[in-house]
Design a protein around this motif. Structure first.
Motif, PDB file in Angstrom:
ATOM      1  N   ILE A 237      31.391  33.576  47.969  1.00 34.14           N
ATOM      2  CA  ILE A 237      32.318  35.856  48.431  1.00 34.14           C
ATOM      3  C   ILE A 237      33.743  35.445  48.482  1.00 34.14           C
ATOM      4  O   ILE A 237      33.908  36.361  47.822  1.00 34.14           O
ATOM      5  N   LEU A 238      33.840  34.787  49.205  1.00 33.65           N
ATOM      6  CA  LEU A 238      35.659  34.190  49.016  1.00 33.65           C
ATOM      7  C   LEU A 238      36.338  34.704  47.433  1.00 33.65           C
ATOM      8  O   LEU A 238      37.294  35.590  47.077  1.00 33.65           O
ATOM      9  N   GLU A 239      35.622  34.436  46.253  1.00 35.39           N
ATOM     10  CA  GLU A 239      36.105  34.272  45.234  1.00 35.39           C
ATOM     11  C   GLU A 239      36.064  35.725  44.140  1.00 35.39           C
ATOM     12  O   GLU A 239      36.759  35.808  44.177  1.00 35.39           O
ATOM     13  N   GLU A 240      34.955  36.115  45.173  1.00 36.31           N
ATOM     14  CA  GLU A 240      34.539  37.598  44.061  1.00 36.31           C
ATOM     15  C   GLU A 240      35.561  38.348  44.509  1.00 36.31           C
ATOM     16  O   GLU A 240      37.062  39.466  44.284  1.00 36.31           O
ATOM     17  N   THR A 241      35.655  38.424  46.301  1.00 35.51           N
ATOM     18  CA  THR A 241      36.780  39.150  46.990  1.00 35.51           C
ATOM     19  C   THR A 241      38.151  38.976  46.693  1.00 35.51           C
ATOM     20  O   THR A 241      39.220  39.808  46.343  1.00 35.51           O
ATOM     21  N   LYS A 242      38.381  37.722  46.466  1.00 35.60           N
ATOM     22  CA  LYS A 242      39.684  37.441  45.452  1.00 35.60           C
ATOM     23  C   LYS A 242      40.293  38.456  44.095  1.00 35.60           C
ATOM     24  O   LYS A 242      41.024  38.530  44.149  1.00 35.60           O
ATOM     25  N   ILE A 243      39.013  38.637  43.520  1.00 36.64           N
ATOM     26  CA  ILE A 243      39.323  39.067  41.863  1.00 36.64           C
ATOM     27  C   ILE A 243      39.174  40.069  42.282  1.00 36.64           C
ATOM     28  O   ILE A 243      40.138  41.522  41.804  1.00 36.64           O
ATOM     29  N   PHE A 244      38.595  40.802  43.217  1.00 39.71           N
ATOM     30  CA  PHE A 244      38.475  41.823  43.424  1.00 39.71           C
ATOM     31  C   PHE A 244      40.176  42.595  44.012  1.00 39.71           C
ATOM     32  O   PHE A 244      40.370  43.959  43.799  1.00 39.71           O
ATOM     33  N   ILE A 245      40.495  42.319  45.176  1.00 37.27           N
ATOM     34  CA  ILE A 245      42.065  42.173  45.573  1.00 37.27           C
ATOM     35  C   ILE A 245      43.007  42.177  44.857  1.00 37.27           C
ATOM     36  O   ILE A 245      44.039  43.357  44.268  1.00 37.27           O
ATOM     37  N   GLU A 246      42.633  41.309  43.439  1.00 36.86           N
ATOM     38  CA  GLU A 246      44.097  41.378  42.562  1.00 36.86           C
ATOM     39  C   GLU A 246      44.001  41.816  41.069  1.00 36.86           C
ATOM     40  O   GLU A 246      44.973  42.036  41.254  1.00 36.86           O
ATOM     41  N   ASN A 247      43.040  42.503  41.415  1.00 34.16           N
ATOM     42  CA  ASN A 247      42.762  43.204  40.531  1.00 34.16           C
ATOM     43  C   ASN A 247      43.006  44.867  40.830  1.00 34.16           C
ATOM     44  O   ASN A 247      42.836  46.140  40.212  1.00 34.16           O
ATOM     45  N   THR A 248      42.425  44.518  41.521  1.00 38.62           N
ATOM     46  CA  THR A 248      42.833  46.496  42.625  1.00 38.62           C
ATOM     47  C   THR A 248      44.139  47.128  42.721  1.00 38.62           C
ATOM     48  O   THR A 248      44.715  45.982  43.284  1.00 38.62           O
ATOM     49  N   ASP A 249      44.676  48.320  41.902  1.00 36.80           N
ATOM     50  CA  ASP A 249      45.794  48.387  42.069  1.00 36.80           C
ATOM     51  C   ASP A 249      45.538  50.866  42.858  1.00 36.80           C
ATOM     52  O   ASP A 249      45.699  51.395  41.949  1.00 36.80           O
ATOM     53  N   ALA A 250      45.712  50.368  44.054  1.00 31.70           N
ATOM     54  CA  ALA A 250      45.697  51.288  44.932  1.00 31.70           C
ATOM     55  C   ALA A 250      46.613  51.944  45.567  1.00 31.70           C
ATOM     56  O   ALA A 250      46.183  51.303  46.947  1.00 31.70           O
ATOM     57  N   GLU A 251      47.824  51.784  45.840  1.00 29.60           N
ATOM     58  CA  GLU A 251      48.802  52.117  46.719  1.00 29.60           C
ATOM     59  C   GLU A 251      48.547  52.773  48.088  1.00 29.60           C
ATOM     60  O   GLU A 251      47.711  53.953  47.541  1.00 29.60           O
TER      61      GLU A 251
END
Ligand code: SF4
Length: 290
Positions: free
Chosen positions: A229-243
């Motif tokens: 779950i944390l690995e998934e969250t990491k990928i999500f945060i790394e790839n989100t660009d929403a200033e």
């Protein structure tokens, strides 16, 4: 005050006056959701809703009611003219109210015109909570969400155009082992495109009564463990660009509590994930709840 069945509200509406405008969920098909399975959907009689508003006002005569939240599942499905009437009565009875919010499905938003949404905003409706759950069309199809990636983005942008605030909910683990990467990447793309004001990330918890439980039992769906779950969250945060999007993943269901604002706090949140992974510092299963 006549609450019917269990009443649900977003975590950030904990201190709000909750009024049921509808009973249940009009779609009620999502395979992971048990919230309204015991209710047959209907829009409540408007007179009953107003009677509730009046009764609470009498009871809390001297209280300052800051926030009001309209439930159940997708209360935004109510006809615009009826919503306008309820908003008018709400403002009459609670002139002090600072924020009125509601649950809405993407299709509820898309069924309303720009003009209708603008009128609702002017009448006091400020915030819509949308359960997106995932940005991945395949995950959305599998869990029977009745919405696509593009529809969710369009709904968020439409609300923004009307001057409303959107709070989007995602569920980590919803893609299972098979689609966790796609779930993370497509959810990141969804948030980057929609740029909602708020994003809440819960973690999947499956009750025995929902169809997804059977999929787990028969092996067609494999749950993720806390590290995954944390690995998934990491990928999500790394790839989100929403200033500027405020991100919260500090719900009772989450293994690790995260909070920050995109993109400013990405590095800090990723650092926290790294630390939790290294130290296996996950919330124990028995402390997790919906
Ligand atoms: S997740 Fe939302 S749309 Fe799906 S069944 Fe539950 S309340 Fe209805």
């Amino acid at each position: 005050m006549r609450y019917e069945g269990s009443v649900y509200r977003p975590p950030s509406e904990a201190g709000s006056l909750i009024i049921q405008l509808t009973i249940g969920c009009a779609r009620n098909a999502c395979t992971f959701c048990s919230m309204f399975k015991d209710k047959k959907f209907r829009v409540r009689k408007l007179d009953d809703v107003v009677r509730d508003l009046e009764e609470v006002r009498r009871y809390y005569r001297d209280y300052y009611i800051r926030r009001i939240f309209f439930a159940d599942g997708d209360a935004l499905i109510v006809k615009t003219k009826d919503l306008l009437y309820i908003l008018e009565e709400t403002k009459r009875l609670y002139p002090e109210v600072e924020r009125i919010s509601i649950y809405g499905a993407p299709k509820d938003v898309l069924m309303k015109t720009d003009e209708e949404l603008k009128t609702l905003r002017e009448a006091g409706l400020e915030m819509v909570y949308i359960g997106a759950e995932s940005g991945d069309d395949e995950v959305l199809r599998r869990v029977k969400k009745n919405a696509t990636h593009d529809e969710i983005v369009e709904a968020c942008l439409k609300l923004k155009k009307a001057g409303m605030v959107t709070s989007l909910t995602l569920i980590s683990g919803l893609g299972g082992k098979e689609r966790y990467k796609e779930h993370a990447l497509e959810s990141a793309r969804l948030v980057s495109e929609a740029k909602p004001e708020y994003v809440g990330l819960l973690t999947l918890l499956v009750e025995r009564t929902v169809p997804l439980y059977q999929e787990i039992k028969n092996g067609t769906f494999q749950m993720l463990g806390p590290a995954e779950i944390l690995e998934e969250t990491k990928i999500f945060i790394e790839n989100t660009d929403a200033e500027g999007t405020v991100f919260r993943s500090n719900h009772a269901s989450n293994y690790v509590s995260l909070a920050g604002t995109f993109n400013r706090d990405k590095a800090e949140m990723l650092e926290k994930i790294k630390w939790a992974e290294k130290n296996s510092a996950f919330k124990p299963e028995y402390f997790r709840a919906l």
